[in-house]
Design a protein around this motif. Structure first.
Motif, PDB file in Angstrom:
ATOM      1  N   HIS A   4       0.852  -1.176   0.000  1.00  0.00           N
ATOM      2  CA  HIS A   4       0.000   0.000   0.000  1.00  0.00           C
ATOM      3  C   HIS A   4       0.895   1.235   0.000  1.00  0.00           C
ATOM      4  CE1 HIS A   4      -3.872  -2.061   0.548  1.00  0.00           C
ATOM      5  NE2 HIS A   4      -3.082  -2.990   1.080  1.00  0.00           N
ATOM      6  N   ILE A   5       1.363   1.591  -1.195  1.00  0.00           N
ATOM      7  CA  ILE A   5       2.268   2.719  -1.366  1.00  0.00           C
ATOM      8  C   ILE A   5       1.595   3.760  -2.257  1.00  0.00           C
ATOM      9  CG2 ILE A   5       4.368   1.362  -0.983  1.00  0.00           C
ATOM     10  CD1 ILE A   5       4.700   1.198  -4.008  1.00  0.00           C
ATOM     11  N   PRO A   6       2.034   5.024  -2.149  1.00  0.00           N
ATOM     12  CA  PRO A   6       1.368   6.062  -2.925  1.00  0.00           C
ATOM     13  C   PRO A   6       1.750   6.033  -4.400  1.00  0.00           C
ATOM     14  CG  PRO A   6       3.167   7.004  -1.654  1.00  0.00           C
ATOM     15  CD  PRO A   6       3.052   5.559  -1.246  1.00  0.00           C
ATOM     16  N   ALA A   7       0.735   6.277  -5.228  1.00  0.00           N
ATOM     17  CA  ALA A   7       0.963   6.490  -6.660  1.00  0.00           C
ATOM     18  C   ALA A   7       1.100   7.999  -6.834  1.00  0.00           C
ATOM     19  CB  ALA A   7      -0.201   5.959  -7.472  1.00  0.00           C
ATOM     20  N   ARG A   8       2.203   8.413  -7.378  1.00  0.00           N
ATOM     21  CA  ARG A   8       2.434   9.844  -7.552  1.00  0.00           C
ATOM     22  C   ARG A   8       2.139  10.226  -8.997  1.00  0.00           C
ATOM     23  NH1 ARG A   8       7.942  11.352  -4.543  1.00  0.00           N
ATOM     24  NH2 ARG A   8       7.269  13.401  -5.199  1.00  0.00           N
TER      25      ARG A   8
END
Length: 90
Positions: A4-8
């Motif tokens: 669960h990591i951010p999509a930039r």
């Protein structure tokens, strides 16, 4: 296991699509930084800086207060507790 990591630059979770940090990301960050709440705050402040910069780079005027609450607010109790403990004897 899902990451669960951010999509930039959107700062939505790559796995579940929720605003990052989503609940699973918060739990993972709490585990990763357990006992190191000040380090967690430094990491989250860097993320906040990147979120604000990314928003501006795509022409979105970020709501700074909402962004602070979203990215940092959920984790603020730990560092405040540490600071209170450090300053109690003064």
């Amino acid at each position: 296991m899902a990451e669960h990591i951010p999509a930039r630059p959107s700062w939505r979770c790559r796995d579940c699509g929720a605003n990052w940090p989503c609940q699973p990301a918060k739990l993972a960050l709490q585990r990763e930084y357990e006992g190191h709440s000040l380090a967690l705050m430094l990491y989250l402040m860097a993320c906040l800086y990147d979120l604000l910069a990314d928003s501006e780079s795509i022409g979105v005027k970020p709501d700074v207060e909402q962004s602070i609450s979203r990215v940092v607010g959920w984790a603020i109790d730990g560092p405040l507790r540490v600071l209170r403990t450090l300053t109690q004897g003064r």
